[in-house]
Design an enzyme around this catalytic site. Structure first.
Site, PDB file in Angstrom:
ATOM      1  N   LYS A   1       0.818  -1.218   0.000  1.00 58.66           N
ATOM      2  CA  LYS A   1       0.000   0.000   0.000  1.00 58.66           C
ATOM      3  C   LYS A   1       0.850   1.266   0.000  1.00 58.66           C
ATOM      4  O   LYS A   1       0.530   2.235  -0.685  1.00 58.66           O
ATOM      5  CB  LYS A   1      -0.950  -0.011   1.209  1.00 58.66           C
ATOM      6  CG  LYS A   1      -2.084  -1.028   1.073  1.00 58.66           C
ATOM      7  CD  LYS A   1      -2.933  -1.126   2.319  1.00 58.66           C
ATOM      8  CE  LYS A   1      -3.817   0.094   2.498  1.00 58.66           C
ATOM      9  NZ  LYS A   1      -4.749  -0.090   3.650  1.00 58.66           N
TER      10      LYS A   1
ATOM     11  N   LYS B   1       2.885  17.269  -7.782  1.00 52.28           N
ATOM     12  CA  LYS B   1       2.297  17.860  -8.996  1.00 52.28           C
ATOM     13  C   LYS B   1       1.536  19.137  -8.644  1.00 52.28           C
ATOM     14  O   LYS B   1       1.689  20.174  -9.307  1.00 52.28           O
ATOM     15  CB  LYS B   1       1.367  16.843  -9.656  1.00 52.28           C
ATOM     16  CG  LYS B   1       0.527  17.396 -10.808  1.00 52.28           C
ATOM     17  CD  LYS B   1      -0.357  16.302 -11.381  1.00 52.28           C
ATOM     18  CE  LYS B   1      -1.327  16.871 -12.420  1.00 52.28           C
ATOM     19  NZ  LYS B   1      -2.424  17.625 -11.792  1.00 52.28           N
TER      20      LYS B   1
ATOM     21  N   TYR C   1       7.710  -6.368  -1.583  1.00 58.70           N
ATOM     22  CA  TYR C   1       8.606  -5.210  -1.585  1.00 58.70           C
ATOM     23  C   TYR C   1       9.091  -4.898  -2.999  1.00 58.70           C
ATOM     24  O   TYR C   1       9.030  -3.757  -3.457  1.00 58.70           O
ATOM     25  CB  TYR C   1       9.792  -5.479  -0.666  1.00 58.70           C
ATOM     26  CG  TYR C   1      10.733  -4.304  -0.504  1.00 58.70           C
ATOM     27  CD1 TYR C   1      10.284  -3.087  -0.010  1.00 58.70           C
ATOM     28  CD2 TYR C   1      12.086  -4.430  -0.821  1.00 58.70           C
ATOM     29  CE1 TYR C   1      11.150  -2.013   0.146  1.00 58.70           C
ATOM     30  CE2 TYR C   1      12.957  -3.363  -0.656  1.00 58.70           C
ATOM     31  CZ  TYR C   1      12.484  -2.161  -0.173  1.00 58.70           C
ATOM     32  OH  TYR C   1      13.346  -1.093  -0.026  1.00 58.70           O
TER      33      TYR C   1
ATOM     34  N   LYS D   1       7.916  -1.412  -5.175  1.00 58.51           N
ATOM     35  CA  LYS D   1       8.872  -0.423  -5.682  1.00 58.51           C
ATOM     36  C   LYS D   1       8.867  -0.354  -7.208  1.00 58.51           C
ATOM     37  O   LYS D   1       9.020   0.730  -7.793  1.00 58.51           O
ATOM     38  CB  LYS D   1      10.278  -0.760  -5.174  1.00 58.51           C
ATOM     39  CG  LYS D   1      10.459  -0.568  -3.671  1.00 58.51           C
ATOM     40  CD  LYS D   1      10.317   0.889  -3.257  1.00 58.51           C
ATOM     41  CE  LYS D   1      10.727   1.117  -1.812  1.00 58.51           C
ATOM     42  NZ  LYS D   1      10.584   2.524  -1.388  1.00 58.51           N
TER      43      LYS D   1
ATOM     44  N   THR E   1      22.785  -0.471   2.419  1.00 57.19           N
ATOM     45  CA  THR E   1      23.344   0.675   3.129  1.00 57.19           C
ATOM     46  C   THR E   1      23.450   0.329   4.610  1.00 57.19           C
ATOM     47  O   THR E   1      22.598  -0.360   5.147  1.00 57.19           O
ATOM     48  CB  THR E   1      22.443   1.905   2.933  1.00 57.19           C
ATOM     49  OG1 THR E   1      22.225   2.104   1.533  1.00 57.19           O
ATOM     50  CG2 THR E   1      23.078   3.153   3.510  1.00 57.19           C
TER      51      THR E   1
END
Length: 247
Positions: free
Chosen positions: A21, A35, A75, A79, A105
């Protein structure tokens, strides 16, 4: 800047619907606001868009090898959909957009038990517990220290508006090593006596992960500066203090 999403495997496996979601509805709401406000919009995407890649290193032109119905797919596909939505708003509405594909990271201020490789290994090493390696440990990862990662993201956000900058850009460290090597390095740098144990590999766990950062070099004049040893030492120091304060 849209960074909202569970990103640790532990988190998105526990919150699969929320992950989908926020990738879909969350991206739609935030880019709609950009926008309306005529604002520049940067979306935090992920190397997971490449899935379990069949090419190494992974350039932005690679379309990926993703299992859409696997447990990790919530996931990956969230994305991938978010990237498609951002590009649609750029092309149809002219929104000034940026997409950063973030690779592994690490650094201070990670959660001790967030399910990621570096934090898991460091906490286990400092506690003298066995380091849990999944599979044979020969799968590879490329770890970028957080300061380098943030520098790359800021450069992407602030780059002059040009058509090439709207396409995805890998932000990560191309120094590739095996999970077993990172476990051994953390044991060495932490001075731990921990041993390494092996558990079954999770479903669809990527076998390789290494960014091609040619576009980041060219567009942003960016590449990582902090060595793995320095980054790990700073991260180990952070966790050593954190664990001491929570005893």
């Amino acid at each position: 800047m849209h960074f909202a999403s569970p990103a640790s495997p532990r988190d998105y496996l526990e919150m699969p619907i929320q992950t989908l979601k926020v990738g879909a509805l969350g991206t739609h709401k935030t880019i709609g606001l950009a926008k309306h406000a005529k604002a520049r919009f940067l979306m935090a995407s992920t190397s997971e868009t490449y899935g379990d890649p069949l090419v190494n290193p992974q350039p932005e032109s690679y379309w990926g090898n993703v299992n859409p119905i696997g447990s990790r797919g919530v996931y990956d596909e969230a994305k991938r959909f978010a990237e498609a939505l951002v590009m649609a708003y750029h092309r149809y509405h002219g929104v000034d957009t940026r997409i950063a594909r973030i690779f592994n990271t690490y650094g201070p201020r990670m959660r001790p038990h967030d399910g990621r490789v570096v934090s898991n290994f460091i906490v286990q090493a400092l506690k003298g517990e066995p380091l849990t390696v999944y599979g044979s440990g020969e799968q590879t990862r490329s770890f970028c220290f957080v300061e380098d990662e943030v520098e790359g993201l800021i450069r992407l956000l602030m780059a002059p508006n040009a058509e090439d900058v709207h396409l995805p850009v890998n932000i990560g460290n191309p120094h590739e090593l095996t999970v077993l090597e990172i476990a051994e390095k953390i044991i060495e740098l932490s001075g731990s006596n921990s041993r390494i144990i092996f558990e079954p590999l999770p479903e669809d766990d990527p076998k390789v992960r290494r960014p091609d950062i040619s576009r980041a070099n060219q567009l942003l004049d960016w590449s990582p500066k902090i060595s793995l040893e320095e980054g790990l030492e700073r991260t180990i120091d952070y966790f050593r203090l954190k664990l001491k304060n929570t005893e």
